[in-house]
Design an enzyme around this catalytic site. Structure first.
Site, PDB file in Angstrom:
ATOM      1  N   ASN A 153      12.453   8.237 -19.891  1.00  0.00           N
ATOM      2  CA  ASN A 153      11.495   9.172 -20.493  1.00  0.00           C
ATOM      3  C   ASN A 153      10.903   9.981 -19.353  1.00  0.00           C
ATOM      4  O   ASN A 153      10.049   9.497 -18.607  1.00  0.00           O
ATOM      5  CB  ASN A 153      10.413   8.408 -21.256  1.00  0.00           C
ATOM      6  CG  ASN A 153       9.481   9.330 -22.044  1.00  0.00           C
ATOM      7  OD1 ASN A 153       9.450  10.536 -21.822  1.00  0.00           O
ATOM      8  ND2 ASN A 153       8.709   8.759 -22.940  1.00  0.00           N
ATOM      9  N   ARG A 163      14.898  10.350 -23.941  1.00  0.00           N
ATOM     10  CA  ARG A 163      14.026  10.951 -24.936  1.00  0.00           C
ATOM     11  C   ARG A 163      13.992  12.457 -24.684  1.00  0.00           C
ATOM     12  O   ARG A 163      13.725  12.914 -23.575  1.00  0.00           O
ATOM     13  CB  ARG A 163      12.614  10.389 -24.813  1.00  0.00           C
ATOM     14  CG  ARG A 163      11.643  11.020 -25.813  1.00  0.00           C
ATOM     15  CD  ARG A 163      10.204  10.702 -25.465  1.00  0.00           C
ATOM     16  NE  ARG A 163       9.285  11.303 -26.425  1.00  0.00           N
ATOM     17  CZ  ARG A 163       8.062  11.708 -26.126  1.00  0.00           C
ATOM     18  NH1 ARG A 163       7.600  11.589 -24.889  1.00  0.00           N
ATOM     19  NH2 ARG A 163       7.273  12.237 -27.049  1.00  0.00           N
ATOM     20  N   HIS A 188       7.355  12.717 -32.392  1.00  0.00           N
ATOM     21  CA  HIS A 188       7.200  11.260 -32.405  1.00  0.00           C
ATOM     22  C   HIS A 188       8.089  10.621 -33.471  1.00  0.00           C
ATOM     23  O   HIS A 188       7.833   9.506 -33.924  1.00  0.00           O
ATOM     24  CB  HIS A 188       5.743  10.832 -32.672  1.00  0.00           C
ATOM     25  CG  HIS A 188       4.764  11.266 -31.630  1.00  0.00           C
ATOM     26  ND1 HIS A 188       3.483  11.663 -31.948  1.00  0.00           N
ATOM     27  CD2 HIS A 188       4.883  11.379 -30.283  1.00  0.00           C
ATOM     28  CE1 HIS A 188       2.843  11.988 -30.845  1.00  0.00           C
ATOM     29  NE2 HIS A 188       3.672  11.820 -29.818  1.00  0.00           N
ATOM     30  N   ARG A 197      -5.085  18.037 -26.579  1.00  0.00           N
ATOM     31  CA  ARG A 197      -4.629  19.051 -27.526  1.00  0.00           C
ATOM     32  C   ARG A 197      -5.503  19.035 -28.778  1.00  0.00           C
ATOM     33  O   ARG A 197      -5.944  17.977 -29.207  1.00  0.00           O
ATOM     34  CB  ARG A 197      -3.161  18.801 -27.897  1.00  0.00           C
ATOM     35  CG  ARG A 197      -2.183  19.146 -26.788  1.00  0.00           C
ATOM     36  CD  ARG A 197      -0.781  18.647 -27.111  1.00  0.00           C
ATOM     37  NE  ARG A 197      -0.591  17.274 -26.679  1.00  0.00           N
ATOM     38  CZ  ARG A 197       0.478  16.538 -26.967  1.00  0.00           C
ATOM     39  NH1 ARG A 197       1.437  17.039 -27.725  1.00  0.00           N
ATOM     40  NH2 ARG A 197       0.588  15.304 -26.533  1.00  0.00           N
ATOM     41  N   GLU A 216       9.773   2.804 -28.709  1.00  0.00           N
ATOM     42  CA  GLU A 216      10.698   3.934 -28.709  1.00  0.00           C
ATOM     43  C   GLU A 216      11.884   3.684 -27.789  1.00  0.00           C
ATOM     44  O   GLU A 216      12.994   4.158 -28.054  1.00  0.00           O
ATOM     45  CB  GLU A 216       9.950   5.204 -28.294  1.00  0.00           C
ATOM     46  CG  GLU A 216       8.904   5.640 -29.311  1.00  0.00           C
ATOM     47  CD  GLU A 216       7.967   6.696 -28.775  1.00  0.00           C
ATOM     48  OE1 GLU A 216       8.165   7.888 -29.105  1.00  0.00           O
ATOM     49  OE2 GLU A 216       7.031   6.338 -28.034  1.00  0.00           O
TER      50      GLU A 216
END
Length: 403
Positions: A8, A95, A184, A245, A387
């Site tokens: 990642n 990813r 996601h 964010r 993940e």
């Protein structure tokens, strides 16, 4: 037995994990942070599954770029006898945040796939360039292994048109592929499937709301294994309040800042990606710091927390209406898994809908667990996301590994 290296790659970080998909266990883990800064940190951890006893090493050094970072990781991994060649790694999974309209499923990386990922940088300028950099660095330093890209947007390709369409001029939307993609997705799919396993019920029979709450945050409505709605949109800016964010905001605000207040598009991008969310409201992007300041009576932190809870309730209620009925609500990711207060507050107004939280189960315990009472009409769970394991499994499927 299949062993997969999962990477990642972020803009200033590199996270790696080698997993054995046969036992679904971690063999080694590494993290490099502050790449490109004068001093960065590196941690490599060997687990007991690697066969030589658990051990962890840390170091500080300058990592000018991702090539240097991965090179340092591989050197330290070799000392610990967990270099990918030592462990018989057969594939590398990556990813990739944005798959655009082209990528709905994991795919083996070819030059053509690389080129397509690069074209999508305009849709995810903070993420896809870093993801692609990780692919290229790993290919150079670990030649001869196949690479698989797993896309955050993939799970949400099933969104119905009513959920993914923006109400703008249709020709403009078609020309530029402007729609809601969602992110996601790897986590939402993994967690929703694990929720069905924990409940001992068929995945295809459950209506679920999944809340992935970390520095980035998103919600999803899943009907019988199919994503029906999600909070993020064309980019990862839309939806819930996040660390830096803002989530949902009036697009007219952006026009106002550029046209009437003299901000450049780059200034606005920095504002929305780096100086909004918890950071913008309170100056604290870390949720632990935020809660400490809330308890100390800090008004800015209290407002930030209240905005987070308000937005969560709006999405949970809205997705309940989309699904018509809900069997399970699941919290995951760093904040979702670890902040009991947030879970309780987010669902506090839904007692009239039959949601009953077990205070003891919510505030104590770890790992996968049900935190609602036996009498609760809706089952509420905490399910840690993984993940990396999902990406490793995808490598198995795409490449036909593992027998």
């Amino acid at each position: 037995m299949t062993r997969v290296l999962v990477i990642n790659s972020g803009s200033s970080s590199l996270k790696l994990q080698i997993l054995d998909t046969a036992v679904e266990g971690e063999l080694t883990w590494a993290l490099v942070e502050r790449i490109g800064e004068p001093v960065g940190t590196l941690t490599v951890r060997r687990s007991d599954l690697a066969g030589a006893g658990a051990e962890e090493r840390t170091a500080e050094a300058e990592f000018p770029d991702h090539t240097a970072a991965l090179g340092h990781v591989l050197e330290l991994a070799k000392e610990l006898h967990v270099h990918p060649t030592d462990l018989g790694v057969e594939a590398i999974g990556h990813r990739v945040v944005h798959g655009g309209p082209a990528f709905h499923e994991p795919v083996e990386v070819t030059p053509e796939v690389e080129a397509d990922i690069e074209k999508l940088e305009v849709l995810a300028p903070l993420h896809n360039p870093a993801n692609l950099r990780g692919i290229r660095v790993a290919r150079d330093l670990l030649p001869g292994l196949p690479h698989v890209a797993v896309f955050d947007t993939g799970f949400f390709h099933t969104l119905p048109a009513a959920a993914h369409s923006y109400a703008i001029d249709r020709e403009t939307a078609r020309e530029w592929d402007l729609r809601r993609y969602g992110f996601h997705g790897t986590s939402h799919e993994f967690v929703s499937r694990r929720t069905a396993d924990v409940l001992g019920r068929p995945y295809g029979e459950l209506n679920q709301i999944v809340l992935h709450l970390g520095n980035g945050a998103s919600a999803s409505a899943i009907e019988g294994g199919r994503a029906m709605d999600t909070s993020m949109g064309l980019t990862p800016l839309e939806g819930l309040v996040m660390g830096t964010r803002p989530g949902d905001l009036d697009p007219g605000l952006i026009i106002h800042l550029i046209r009437d207040r003299g901000m450049s598009p780059e200034d606005v991008s920095t504002l929305l990606n780096r100086r909004s969310g918890l950071e913008g409201l309170s100056g604290a992007r870390d949720f632990r710091e935020l809660l400490t300041r809330v308890d100390d009576g800090d008004e800015d932190a209290t407002l930030a927390y209240d905005v987070v809870i308000h937005r969560l309730r709006r999405y949970i209620g809205g997705y309940w209406a989309v699904l018509g009925d809900v069997d399970a609500i699941t919290f995951t990711a760093g904040v979702g898994e670890n902040v009991a207060r947030l879970r309780a507050d987010a669902l506090a107004t839904m007692r009239g809908w039959g949601v009953e939280i077990d205070t003891e189960a919510n505030e104590n315990g770890a790992g996968e667990r049900v935190i609602s009472t036996p009498d609760s009409r809706v089952t509420v769970l905490v399910v840690p996301t993984d993940e990396e394991l999902a990406i490793a499994r995808a490598c198995d499927e795409v490449l036909g590994l593992g027998g």
